[in-house]
Scaffold this motif. Structure first.
Motif, mmCIF file in Angstrom:
data_model
loop_
_atom_site.group_PDB
_atom_site.id
_atom_site.type_symbol
_atom_site.label_atom_id
_atom_site.label_comp_id
_atom_site.label_asym_id
_atom_site.label_seq_id
_atom_site.Cartn_x
_atom_site.Cartn_y
_atom_site.Cartn_z
ATOM 1 N N UNK A 265 42.937 -11.170 20.429
ATOM 2 C CA UNK A 265 43.065 -9.624 19.409
ATOM 3 C C UNK A 265 42.155 -9.338 19.444
ATOM 4 N N UNK A 266 41.857 -7.800 19.168
ATOM 5 C CA UNK A 266 40.428 -7.507 18.197
ATOM 6 C C UNK A 266 41.226 -7.087 17.297
ATOM 7 N N UNK A 267 41.116 -7.092 16.333
ATOM 8 C CA UNK A 267 42.172 -6.052 14.491
ATOM 9 C C UNK A 267 42.943 -6.237 15.105
ATOM 10 N N UNK A 268 43.311 -4.521 15.471
ATOM 11 C CA UNK A 268 44.395 -3.832 15.867
ATOM 12 C C UNK A 268 45.369 -3.589 16.962
ATOM 13 N N UNK A 269 44.165 -4.528 17.970
ATOM 14 C CA UNK A 269 44.301 -4.453 19.398
ATOM 15 C C UNK A 269 44.589 -6.092 20.291
ATOM 16 N N UNK A 270 45.896 -5.568 21.222
ATOM 17 C CA UNK A 270 45.805 -7.234 22.468
ATOM 18 C C UNK A 270 44.348 -6.761 23.140
ATOM 19 N N UNK A 271 43.756 -7.639 23.920
ATOM 20 C CA UNK A 271 43.496 -7.420 25.460
ATOM 21 C C UNK A 271 43.243 -8.501 26.018
ATOM 22 N N UNK A 272 42.595 -8.291 26.890
ATOM 23 C CA UNK A 272 42.977 -8.875 28.006
ATOM 24 C C UNK A 272 41.437 -9.303 28.597
ATOM 25 N N UNK A 273 40.686 -10.285 29.117
ATOM 26 C CA UNK A 273 39.210 -10.533 29.743
ATOM 27 C C UNK A 273 39.620 -11.107 31.333
ATOM 28 N N UNK A 274 38.876 -10.594 32.224
ATOM 29 C CA UNK A 274 38.997 -11.285 33.314
ATOM 30 C C UNK A 274 38.005 -11.296 34.417
ATOM 31 N N UNK A 275 37.454 -12.826 34.431
ATOM 32 C CA UNK A 275 35.902 -12.430 34.681
ATOM 33 C C UNK A 275 36.525 -12.309 37.081
ATOM 34 N N UNK A 276 34.849 -11.600 37.397
ATOM 35 C CA UNK A 276 35.540 -11.746 38.995
ATOM 36 C C UNK A 276 33.807 -10.989 39.399
ATOM 37 N N UNK A 277 33.299 -11.844 40.440
ATOM 38 C CA UNK A 277 32.655 -11.657 41.044
ATOM 39 C C UNK A 277 30.997 -11.757 39.932
ATOM 40 N N UNK A 278 31.406 -12.747 38.785
ATOM 41 C CA UNK A 278 30.381 -12.740 38.219
ATOM 42 C C UNK A 278 30.208 -11.923 36.959
ATOM 43 N N UNK A 279 31.552 -10.881 37.117
ATOM 44 C CA UNK A 279 30.822 -9.610 35.788
ATOM 45 C C UNK A 279 32.974 -10.254 35.080
ATOM 46 N N UNK A 280 32.946 -9.901 33.577
ATOM 47 C CA UNK A 280 33.819 -9.444 33.219
ATOM 48 C C UNK A 280 33.962 -8.192 33.235
ATOM 49 N N UNK A 281 35.883 -8.011 33.074
ATOM 50 C CA UNK A 281 37.060 -6.884 32.802
ATOM 51 C C UNK A 281 37.699 -6.649 31.664
ATOM 52 N N UNK A 282 37.479 -5.836 31.246
ATOM 53 C CA UNK A 282 38.228 -5.953 30.082
ATOM 54 C C UNK A 282 39.499 -4.678 29.591
ATOM 55 N N UNK A 283 40.803 -5.217 29.600
ATOM 56 C CA UNK A 283 41.257 -4.495 29.118
ATOM 57 C C UNK A 283 42.061 -4.453 27.772
ATOM 58 N N UNK A 284 42.654 -2.829 27.705
ATOM 59 C CA UNK A 284 43.466 -3.563 25.591
ATOM 60 C C UNK A 284 45.115 -3.675 27.027
ATOM 61 N N UNK A 285 45.653 -4.045 26.110
ATOM 62 C CA UNK A 285 47.152 -4.348 26.552
ATOM 63 C C UNK A 285 47.601 -3.582 25.504
ATOM 64 N N UNK A 286 47.778 -3.517 24.736
ATOM 65 C CA UNK A 286 48.919 -3.438 23.241
ATOM 66 C C UNK A 286 47.888 -3.081 22.220
ATOM 67 N N UNK A 287 48.162 -1.835 21.223
ATOM 68 C CA UNK A 287 48.138 -1.741 19.959
ATOM 69 C C UNK A 287 49.329 -2.386 18.923
ATOM 70 N N UNK A 288 48.179 -2.835 17.924
ATOM 71 C CA UNK A 288 49.139 -4.130 16.641
ATOM 72 C C UNK A 288 48.679 -3.555 15.580
ATOM 73 N N UNK A 289 49.768 -3.680 14.993
ATOM 74 C CA UNK A 289 49.660 -4.264 13.861
ATOM 75 C C UNK A 289 48.331 -5.306 12.636
#
Length: 388
Positions: A265-289
């Motif tokens: 979580x980031x305050x009002x966001x649910x996020x996901x991070x995935x590491x590929x080829x030595x780098x992290x990719x971050x994506x927002x999954x959902x907006x939350x309260x």
């Protein structure tokens, strides 16, 4: 006879499920997988559960029975009956949580708080409970546990105080070797590890995600050559959406290639991070309260046999299920919101059935929602060019 030995090896058959309404994160995805859910009661009282599924698809649950102590529940695959037992009596004031993992034989191992960190394990005949480190150090909030293929237990936890009662507030790690617990502090920055998650790679080496509350960061640590390699995945110092707190309620898994994947979580966001080829990719999954309750931030990340990611998480008392279908995140409401956190935990069996255990705040019962795929239009995770 041991409780686990009572498991009945039956296949799940012919269950009818009532469909609930769907909320989709990406409306551009026309066809996807939907899930049907039914609910059953595990125990009349229970909070802060953790759930695991063994190789026979039997269900194991750890939880706290307030005023009674640490509890364990078991249901054989295909059986409607739950067996419950008291593992450790007592407890006390403060935040009480449990974490659970199964060993290669399917026996449960549980870490739990508050007070000193305790560890309970079942050997097929009886439960054994022991303190980790000293019995005078205080800790609260979360702990995580993983069991290596050779049976070695690994634990991490957030220790709030020193033995003299002074503040500590760091993440700690313990491993049991030759009958002795070896403990160490992982990160000496202040307020590191209040939320944490642990996974072991193929060699049994620990990998972990955790929060840095003071720094507003999600961190990742890996043990290598007897030292911790610590990195920052997400931070309030990054120039993106400007959210203040990051890294709450993280859940870490390793994919089939051994790459770490983390939901958080980031305050009002649910996020996901995935590491590929030595780098992290971050994506927002959902907006939350956003919530002021620490226990309202908990996610469980899983990967199914097809390589699709599933996240169970809480949103202002509501429990949601998000699945990556090869094109986008599809989000479904499992239970409606309420005034108190539910602290959900999710597991998946060999058939892809989902099990979400949570506290029902209306009457404090411990419930389990069982979800099955009702239809499928999902692309192969391996074959999708846009697979996250």
């Amino acid at each position: 006879m041991g409780l686990v030995e009572q498991r009945v090896r039956l296949f799940l058959v012919g269950l009818a499920f009532a469909a609930l309404g769907l909320l989709f994160a990406k409306t551009s995805v026309a066809q996807g997988q939907t899930w049907s859910w039914r609910t059953e009661e595990v125990d009349s009282v229970g909070k802060f559960p953790a759930v695991s599924i063994d190789k026979q698809d039997s269900i194991h649950v750890s939880y706290i029975h307030e005023g009674k102590g640490l509890m364990y529940a078991f249901r054989s695959s295909g059986s409607p009956k739950w067996y419950t037992m008291l593992v450790d009596a007592g407890g006390g004031p403060g935040n009480q949580t449990t974490g659970m993992a199964l060993d290669s034989a399917g026996y449960p191992h549980i870490c739990f708080t508050p007070g000193p960190l305790k560890y309970s394990s079942f050997d097929g005949h009886e439960w054994k409970t022991e303190w980790i480190g000293t019995n005078t150090s205080l800790l609260e909030y979360t702990c995580s546990i993983a069991i290596a293929s050779n049976g070695t237990p690994h634990l991490i936890w957030y220790q709030t105080h020193n033995q003299d009662g002074s503040p500590f507030n760091h993440i700690r790690y313990a491993v049991k070797r030759d009958g002795v617990w070896l403990t160490q502090t992982i990160d000496f920055d202040f307020e590191t590890g209040k939320w944490n998650s642990l996974a072991l790679d193929g060699a049994g080496t620990p990998r972990l995600s955790y929060s840095s509350l003071a720094g507003g960061e999600l961190r990742f640590a890996a043990l290598a050559s007897n030292r911790w390699d610590i990195g920052v995945i997400d931070s309030r110092n990054f120039k993106d959406n400007g959210s203040f707190n990051r890294g709450f309620g993280s859940s870490l898994i390793l994919d089939s290639d051994g790459n770490p994947v983390i939901s958080y979580y980031n305050d009002s966001l649910l996020k996901i991070a995935r590491k590929r080829e030595g780098k992290w990719k971050i994506e927002i999954v959902d907006h939350i309260a956003q919530s002021n309750a620490w226990s309202a931030y908990r996610s469980t990340l899983l990967i199914d046999s097809q390589g699709f990611l599933h996240i169970c998480y809480e949103d202002s008392g509501a429990i949601k299920h998000a699945v990556w279908d090869g094109s986008g995140w599809r989000i479904q409401l499992i239970t409606a919101g309420g005034l108190q956190p539910r602290w959900p935990s999710m597991a998946i069996d060999s058939a892809g059935t989902l099990y979400v255990v949570y506290r029902e705040p209306v009457d404090n019962t411990l419930k389990m929602a069982v979800g099955v795929a009702a239809a499928s239009g999902m692309k192969s995770a391996a074959g999708s060019k846009e697979n996250f």
